[in-house]
Design a protein around this motif. Structure first.
Motif, PDB file in Angstrom:
ATOM      1  N   THR A 168       0.808  -1.219   0.000  1.00 16.19           N
ATOM      2  CA  THR A 168       0.000   0.000   0.000  1.00 16.19           C
ATOM      3  C   THR A 168       0.840   1.267   0.000  1.00 16.19           C
ATOM      4  OG1 THR A 168      -0.140   0.034   2.423  1.00 16.19           O
ATOM      5  CG2 THR A 168      -1.837  -1.196   1.238  1.00 16.19           C
ATOM      6  N   ARG A 173      -5.983   5.679   0.520  1.00 16.63           N
ATOM      7  CA  ARG A 173      -6.659   4.787   1.457  1.00 16.63           C
ATOM      8  C   ARG A 173      -7.718   3.924   0.775  1.00 16.63           C
ATOM      9  NH1 ARG A 173      -6.285   4.013   6.524  1.00 16.63           N
ATOM     10  NH2 ARG A 173      -4.874   5.787   6.701  1.00 16.63           N
ATOM     11  N   SER A 176      -5.987   1.361  -1.377  1.00 16.64           N
ATOM     12  CA  SER A 176      -5.329   0.398  -0.495  1.00 16.64           C
ATOM     13  C   SER A 176      -6.319  -0.656  -0.020  1.00 16.64           C
ATOM     14  CB  SER A 176      -4.721   1.112   0.724  1.00 16.64           C
ATOM     15  OG  SER A 176      -3.674   1.964   0.334  1.00 16.64           O
ATOM     16  N   HIS A 177      -7.494  -0.200   0.403  1.00 13.56           N
ATOM     17  CA  HIS A 177      -8.517  -1.135   0.869  1.00 13.56           C
ATOM     18  C   HIS A 177      -8.892  -2.120  -0.236  1.00 13.56           C
ATOM     19  CE1 HIS A 177     -12.027  -2.634   3.001  1.00 13.56           C
ATOM     20  NE2 HIS A 177     -12.738  -2.415   1.910  1.00 13.56           N
ATOM     21  N   ASP A 200       2.086  -0.479   7.372  1.00 11.85           N
ATOM     22  CA  ASP A 200       0.734   0.066   7.377  1.00 11.85           C
ATOM     23  C   ASP A 200      -0.162  -0.795   8.269  1.00 11.85           C
ATOM     24  OD1 ASP A 200      -1.799   1.029   6.857  1.00 11.85           O
ATOM     25  OD2 ASP A 200      -1.667   0.843   4.670  1.00 11.85           O
ATOM     26  N   ASP A 202      -3.257  -0.651   8.771  1.00 12.82           N
ATOM     27  CA  ASP A 202      -4.531  -1.013   8.148  1.00 12.82           C
ATOM     28  C   ASP A 202      -4.452  -2.357   7.433  1.00 12.82           C
ATOM     29  OD1 ASP A 202      -5.838   1.218   9.056  1.00 12.82           O
ATOM     30  OD2 ASP A 202      -5.551   2.377   7.228  1.00 12.82           O
TER      31      ASP A 202
END
Length: 226
Positions: A168, A173, A176-177, A200, A202
């Protein structure tokens, strides 16, 4: 049938004498088919060395690295075959070929050896959201687009093991998801053993276990809790 990834007491050092640097120290790790794990830790802790050894790019000083029952510390011919046919890499630096279009980047691994059941390159570009850029060369793509082309290229051979370095780093964002959802879905549906090195946090909620690497040593993996 994939047997996943197994590292047994793997050590790696660089240099000689007083200049020796310990990159990996007695590292053991098993990643099962259909499992995605994360490796976190500070810069210089050994995370990149772990990926290089797990992917057969670097031979450890001691220990075993098994992919599909083949020890990657063995003969170079066997190691090269396993790299081509059973391991997918997503490099942080992308490693795209400047002269090739996006779709030809994804096709490239299919030219190096026998792949019995390859994925469709255009379908993979669509899966990562860059189908409209299939005729563009790397200098015509954004950093995030180059990263996604690299992911598509890593998946085209239907690898048993997928090694991902900072997936990512060049993505916003939302993208990335989407990319992480894709990697998790591909891992489980295709029964790959996937290792993700990341800073990251997340990324971690998409993984089954999280390991920490410090000074070349790997902690026991902790299950990810929601």
């Amino acid at each position: 049938m994939s047997e996943g990834l197994l590292l047994e007491r793997v050590s790696l050092r660089y240099g000689d004498g007083e200049e020796t640097t310990v990159a990996l120290e007695e590292v053991s790790l098993r990643v099962e088919p259909g499992e995605i794990i994360a490796v976190v830790g500070p810069s210089g802790a050994g995370k990149s060395s772990l990926l290089a050894v797990a992917g057969g790019l670097t031979v450890p000083d001691s220990g075993r690295v098994l992919v599909g029952g083949v020890d990657l510390a063995g003969r170079e011919r066997d190691r090269a075959r396993v790299r081509r046919e059973r391991i997918g890499y997503v490099f942080q630096s992308n490693n795209l070929i400047p002269s090739l279009t996006a779709v030809d980047q994804v096709r490239l691994p299919l030219t190096f050896g026998r792949v019995t059941d390859p994925r469709d390159p255009r379908e993979l570009l669509a899966a990562v959201g860059v189908e409209h850029k299939e005729d563009r060369r790397p200098h015509q793509l954004s950093g995030g687009e180059r990263q996604r082309v690299g992911i598509a290229r890593a998946l085209v051979t239907r690898p048993d093991v997928l090694l991902v370095d900072e997936p990512t780093a060049a993505l916003d964002r939302q993208r990335s998801h989407e990319v992480l959802e894709l990697l998790a879905r591909e891992t489980r549906e295709r029964r790959m053993a996937t290792v993700v090195v990341t800073h990251d946090h997340d990324v971690l909620r998409h993984c089954d276990r999280v390991f920490e690497m410090v000074d070349g040593r790997l902690t026991a993996g902790e299950p990810v809790t929601a």
